[in-house]
Write an enzyme that holds these catalytic residues in place. Structure first.
Site, PDB file in Angstrom:
ATOM      1  N   SER A   1       0.925  -1.227   0.112  1.00 15.95           N
ATOM      2  CA  SER A   1      -0.050  -0.027  -0.073  1.00 15.95           C
ATOM      3  C   SER A   1       0.876   1.268  -0.036  1.00 15.95           C
ATOM      4  O   SER A   1       2.051   1.207   0.763  1.00 15.95           O
ATOM      5  CB  SER A   1      -0.694  -0.180   1.196  1.00 15.95           C
ATOM      6  OG  SER A   1      -1.593   1.334   1.214  1.00 15.95           O
TER       7      SER A   1
ATOM      8  N   TYR B   1      -1.476  -0.355  10.283  1.00 19.35           N
ATOM      9  CA  TYR B   1      -1.900  -0.742   9.065  1.00 19.35           C
ATOM     10  C   TYR B   1      -0.701  -0.468   8.402  1.00 19.35           C
ATOM     11  O   TYR B   1      -0.124  -1.124   7.491  1.00 19.35           O
ATOM     12  CB  TYR B   1      -3.164  -0.212   8.646  1.00 19.35           C
ATOM     13  CG  TYR B   1      -3.412  -0.353   7.051  1.00 19.35           C
ATOM     14  CD1 TYR B   1      -3.626  -1.791   6.551  1.00 19.35           C
ATOM     15  CD2 TYR B   1      -3.227   0.634   6.112  1.00 19.35           C
ATOM     16  CE1 TYR B   1      -3.812  -2.183   5.391  1.00 19.35           C
ATOM     17  CE2 TYR B   1      -3.315   0.231   4.677  1.00 19.35           C
ATOM     18  CZ  TYR B   1      -3.792  -0.885   4.487  1.00 19.35           C
ATOM     19  OH  TYR B   1      -3.716  -1.272   2.992  1.00 19.35           O
TER      20      TYR B   1
HETATM   21  P1  NDP Z   1     -11.547  -5.836   0.270  1.00 15.01           P
HETATM   22  O1  NDP Z   1     -11.963  -5.657   1.565  1.00 15.01           O
HETATM   23  O2  NDP Z   1     -12.666  -5.441  -0.797  1.00 15.01           O
HETATM   24  O3  NDP Z   1     -11.058  -7.272   0.133  1.00 15.01           O
HETATM   25  C1  NDP Z   1     -10.217  -7.845   1.135  1.00 15.01           C
HETATM   26  C2  NDP Z   1      -9.978  -9.344   0.927  1.00 15.01           C
HETATM   27  O4  NDP Z   1      -9.296  -9.833   1.811  1.00 15.01           O
HETATM   28  C3  NDP Z   1     -11.368 -10.169   1.035  1.00 15.01           C
HETATM   29  O5  NDP Z   1     -11.618 -10.938  -0.316  1.00 15.01           O
HETATM   30  C4  NDP Z   1     -11.345 -10.700   2.132  1.00 15.01           C
HETATM   31  O6  NDP Z   1     -11.994 -12.069   2.230  1.00 15.01           O
HETATM   32  C5  NDP Z   1      -9.811 -11.110   2.252  1.00 15.01           C
HETATM   33  N1  NDP Z   1      -9.462 -11.218   3.625  1.00 15.01           N
HETATM   34  C6  NDP Z   1      -9.424 -10.503   4.760  1.00 15.01           C
HETATM   35  N2  NDP Z   1      -8.944 -11.140   5.904  1.00 15.01           N
HETATM   36  C7  NDP Z   1      -8.469 -12.529   5.553  1.00 15.01           C
HETATM   37  C8  NDP Z   1      -8.371 -13.494   6.174  1.00 15.01           C
HETATM   38  N3  NDP Z   1      -8.032 -13.341   7.286  1.00 15.01           N
HETATM   39  N4  NDP Z   1      -7.864 -14.617   5.536  1.00 15.01           N
HETATM   40  C9  NDP Z   1      -8.265 -14.867   4.143  1.00 15.01           C
HETATM   41  N5  NDP Z   1      -8.691 -13.642   3.604  1.00 15.01           N
HETATM   42  C10 NDP Z   1      -9.059 -12.637   4.054  1.00 15.01           C
HETATM   43  O7  NDP Z   1     -10.291  -4.965   0.238  1.00 15.01           O
HETATM   44  P2  NDP Z   1      -9.411  -4.679  -1.069  1.00 15.01           P
HETATM   45  O8  NDP Z   1      -9.599  -5.570  -2.275  1.00 15.01           O
HETATM   46  O9  NDP Z   1      -9.188  -3.274  -1.194  1.00 15.01           O
HETATM   47  O10 NDP Z   1      -8.046  -4.944  -0.385  1.00 15.01           O
HETATM   48  C11 NDP Z   1      -7.213  -6.176  -0.766  1.00 15.01           C
HETATM   49  C12 NDP Z   1      -5.929  -5.730  -0.322  1.00 15.01           C
HETATM   50  O11 NDP Z   1      -5.409  -4.509  -0.780  1.00 15.01           O
HETATM   51  C13 NDP Z   1      -5.567  -5.556   0.952  1.00 15.01           C
HETATM   52  O12 NDP Z   1      -4.194  -6.209   1.438  1.00 15.01           O
HETATM   53  C14 NDP Z   1      -5.465  -4.187   1.424  1.00 15.01           C
HETATM   54  O13 NDP Z   1      -4.696  -3.717   2.332  1.00 15.01           O
HETATM   55  C15 NDP Z   1      -4.754  -3.694   0.151  1.00 15.01           C
HETATM   56  N6  NDP Z   1      -4.958  -2.255  -0.387  1.00 15.01           N
HETATM   57  C16 NDP Z   1      -6.260  -1.619  -0.535  1.00 15.01           C
HETATM   58  C17 NDP Z   1      -6.266  -0.513  -0.800  1.00 15.01           C
HETATM   59  C18 NDP Z   1      -7.380   0.300  -0.990  1.00 15.01           C
HETATM   60  O14 NDP Z   1      -7.606   1.401  -1.024  1.00 15.01           O
HETATM   61  N7  NDP Z   1      -8.719  -0.590  -1.278  1.00 15.01           N
HETATM   62  C19 NDP Z   1      -5.167   0.300  -1.359  1.00 15.01           C
HETATM   63  C20 NDP Z   1      -3.960  -0.289  -0.772  1.00 15.01           C
HETATM   64  C21 NDP Z   1      -3.802  -1.582  -0.414  1.00 15.01           C
HETATM   65  P3  NDP Z   1     -12.961 -12.819   3.215  1.00 15.01           P
HETATM   66  O15 NDP Z   1     -13.425 -11.599   4.175  1.00 15.01           O
HETATM   67  O16 NDP Z   1     -13.814 -13.504   2.501  1.00 15.01           O
HETATM   68  O17 NDP Z   1     -11.805 -13.585   3.846  1.00 15.01           O
HETATM   69  C1  8X3 Z   2      -5.075   1.712   1.619  1.00 18.06           C
HETATM   70  C2  8X3 Z   2      -4.711   2.986   0.778  1.00 18.06           C
HETATM   71  O1  8X3 Z   2      -4.612   5.426   0.839  1.00 18.06           O
HETATM   72  O2  8X3 Z   2      -6.137   4.397   2.600  1.00 18.06           O
HETATM   73  O3  8X3 Z   2      -4.020   0.923   1.533  1.00 18.06           O
HETATM   74  O4  8X3 Z   2      -3.797   4.337   2.827  1.00 18.06           O
HETATM   75  S1  8X3 Z   2      -4.910   4.166   1.702  1.00 18.06           S
END
Ligand code: NDP
Ligand code: 8X3
Length: 252
Positions: free
Chosen positions: A139, A152
């Protein structure tokens, strides 16, 4: 089908969009996440195009992760790309107001979970060798501090440095490693971070133009399908309408 991609967190956001992107290109899919029903829906959607193997998995459970990898049937046991995407942020408030459990949940998922999956899948990627990829979803929060980022951001800094250190150890194996670091993207991320506050999530995204899950899926696919002699070390991506903030200054 030529190649298989293993995606964690495929039930939502980047992971689900990435599953769809690789399916479009004919890759076999190993899709995991905790929500079984979502996995089943995605399997129904995509299995007309490509072979799909789904597995309910909590990445925090190292034993379950290893058991899943050990039990993969052919052709899913030959893995070409691992997308370490499962992760979450919790507690957007200041560090001094956060419950310890929320810090533990982020560390257990974003750090320990990612390490669990990497350790279990790595032997399969080494068997594949040249052109295999580990793509870790970091991120911008792993590089740039901001209020409420506390554990985070620190967990995503781990993802970055772990990716770079893996690169060093894997340099002669053909297995590539990338840290993809997205900025603001509209997924279920903020809903999770605010523990279900849909209004807060809508407010964050509605007055700007965030990245979409599909934007990031496209970048993941691009990195995984580059010629085998190219390794993108880190890819940091923001929406055009997001940039860095000022330093925090305490004033009288
Ligand atoms: P979502 O919440 O839409 O998706 C997160 C996914 O992670 C879900 O499929 C969830 O599935 C899974 N997950 C969470 N905890 C667990 C666990 N303990 N075991 C297995 N699966 C898990 O968020 P995003 O798609 O945005 O996030 C995906 C990644 O991108 C994350 O690592 C997040 O930190 C990162 N990210 C997101 C950003 C954003 O602004 N959206 C920016 C930068 C990075 P389930 O709940 O079914 O287990
Ligand atoms: C999540 C993106 O902009 O909220 O990883 O830090 S931000």
């Amino acid at each position: 089908m030529t190649q298989v991609v293993f995606i964690t967190g495929a039930t939502s956001g980047f992971g689900r969009a990435t599953a769809r992107r690789f399916a479009e290109a004919g890759w076999g899919l190993v899709l995991s996440g905790r929500r079984q029903e979502r996995l089943e829906e995605l399997k129904v959607e995509l299995e007309a195009k490509v072979p799909v193997h789904i597995a309910t998995l909590d990445v925090r459970d190292a034993t379950a992760v290893q058991a899943l990898v050990d039990s993969l049937p052919a052709p899913f046991d030959k893995i070409h790309a691992l997308i370490n995407n499962a992760g979450l942020a919790l507690a957007p408030e200041a560090a001094q107001k956060v419950a310890l459990q929320d810090w533990h949940t982020m560390i257990d998922t974003n750090i320990t979970g990612l390490v669990n999956v990497t350790h279990a899948v790595l032997p399969k990627l080494l068997e594949t060798g040249k052109g295999a990829s580990i793509i870790n979803i970091g991120s911008v929060a792993g590089e740039w501090p901001y209020p409420g980022g506390h554990v985070y951001g620190a967990s995503k800094a781990f993802v970055k440095q772990f990716s770079f250190n893996l690169r060093c150890d894997l340099v002669s194996t053909g297995v590539r490693v990338t840290d993809i670091a997205p900025g603001m993207a509209e997924t279920e991320f903020t809903l999770v971070r605010t523990k279900g506050n849909q209004a807060a999530s809508d407010a964050l995204y509605s007055t700007t133009t965030p990245l979409s899950a599909e934007d990031i899926a496209e970048q993941i696919f691009y990195v995984a399908t580059l010629p085998a002699h190219i390794n993108i070390n880190r890819l940091e991506i923001m929406p055009s309408r997001q940039a860095w903030g000022p330093f925090a200054v305490d004033r009288d």
